[in-house]
Design an enzyme around this catalytic site. Structure first.
Site, PDB file in Angstrom:
ATOM      1  N   ASP A  13       0.334  -0.878   0.453  1.00  0.00           N
ATOM      2  CA  ASP A  13       0.113  -0.287   0.115  1.00  0.00           C
ATOM      3  C   ASP A  13       0.507   1.433  -0.252  1.00  0.00           C
ATOM      4  O   ASP A  13       2.924   1.071   0.477  1.00  0.00           O
ATOM      5  CB  ASP A  13      -1.089   0.131   0.858  1.00  0.00           C
ATOM      6  CG  ASP A  13      -1.526   0.863   1.576  1.00  0.00           C
ATOM      7  OD1 ASP A  13      -2.216   2.262   0.481  1.00  0.00           O
ATOM      8  OD2 ASP A  13      -2.067   1.560   2.140  1.00  0.00           O
ATOM      9  N   ASP A 215      -2.133  -0.912   5.782  1.00  0.00           N
ATOM     10  CA  ASP A 215      -1.871   0.193   6.977  1.00  0.00           C
ATOM     11  C   ASP A 215      -3.743  -0.168   7.497  1.00  0.00           C
ATOM     12  O   ASP A 215      -4.336   0.095   8.402  1.00  0.00           O
ATOM     13  CB  ASP A 215      -1.707   1.379   7.413  1.00  0.00           C
ATOM     14  CG  ASP A 215      -2.032   2.705   6.609  1.00  0.00           C
ATOM     15  OD1 ASP A 215      -2.486   2.011   5.261  1.00  0.00           O
ATOM     16  OD2 ASP A 215      -2.920   3.195   6.624  1.00  0.00           O
TER      17      ASP A 215
END
Length: 269
Positions: A13, A215
């Site tokens: 990410d 996250d």
């Protein structure tokens, strides 16, 4: 734990993971990016960002030789020299197009008076205010092809109805760090990661060892689809449950510091 000379794939990410949540810097992760590059380990950006945003970041990160996954898995972009590539230069869309998604959202809002605003409803300056991006970057974030970020202003009961009606239209909601994202029901970071992992394994037949770093709740599909998962401490209070906790490492640091911490823990040199 995997070794650096294994047949590794790294899926990561961006916002709040490889990139700092506030400054968008990746400097603390640069040492590992250099190390992975020297070992010819693909680092595959897997993000809610648009292809226009990711292409720019790929150049800055010197990762243009690798595929990337954009718009939360609704699009996979392959390098121009990818073997057997059939996709158009703008990438391969999974599920509904942006135009189809916007049409459905506008129809539902008009019919049921749902209270939300998506990127297609607002000006670039509003996207700047929501995200903290520079104006030019906000315009890149608005160049969407297969998903729509939105902010929900209504109540929980209406939200449940909204999600139900989207499902009936073959659309799904996934939660990001700042926004809800509407995209095709079959799209997602997990399916995109699984497809690309298979593509890397096919030429040699040698199993790949995949690592995912993320996250936010929209990263859970990616983290479940990889052999090893790094759950980076986020700037949110959402739960991050995984299907296989024994293959996961949860960092105590955020952003690129947490990204570095995760690879320090997982990869043996």
């Amino acid at each position: 734990m995997p070794y650096l000379d294994d047949n590794l794939l790294v899926f990561t990410d961006l916002d709040g993971s490889l990139l700092d949540h506030h400054s968008y810097s990746w400097q603390p992760a640069q040492e590992w990016l250099n190390r992975l590059s020297a070992a010819h380990v693909p680092v595959i950006l897997t993000t809610s960002k648009t292809a226009a945003e990711v292409a720019q970041l790929q150049q800055q990160l010197m990762l243009t030789q690798h595929p990337f996954i954009a718009e939360n898995g609704a699009m996979i972009s392959l390098p121009t020299d990818w073997p057997g590539k059939k996709e158009s230069p703008t990438g391969h869309i999974i599920g509904a197009s942006y135009e189809e998604i916007r049409h459905t959202l506008i129809t539902l809002r008009q019919r049921y008076d749902f209270e939300f605003r998506g990127f297609g409803d607002v000006s670039p300056q509003q996207v700047v205010d929501w995200t903290g991006l520079e104006l030019a970057d906000a315009k890149l974030a608005m160049q969407r092809e297969a998903s729509e970020p939105l902010i929900w202003f209504g109540n929980e009961l209406d939200f449940a109805r909204f999600e139900k009606y989207l499902h009936e239209e073959n659309l799904a909601l996934t939660r990001g760090g700042r926004f809800w994202h509407v995209m095709g029901k079959e799209a997602g970071k997990g399916p995109a990661v699984e497809w690309l992992s298979q593509q890397y394994q096919q030429p040699s037949g040698k199993p790949v060892v995949s690592i995912g770093l993320g996250d936010g709740p929209n990263d859970i599909g990616m983290l479940n689809a990889t052999d090893y998962a790094v759950v980076i401490l986020g700037h949110h209070t959402h739960a991050m449950p995984l299907e296989k906790e024994n293959g996961a490492f949860r960092t105590t640091q955020r952003g690129p510091e947490g990204w570095k911490q995760g690879l320090d823990h997982l990869i043996r040199l």
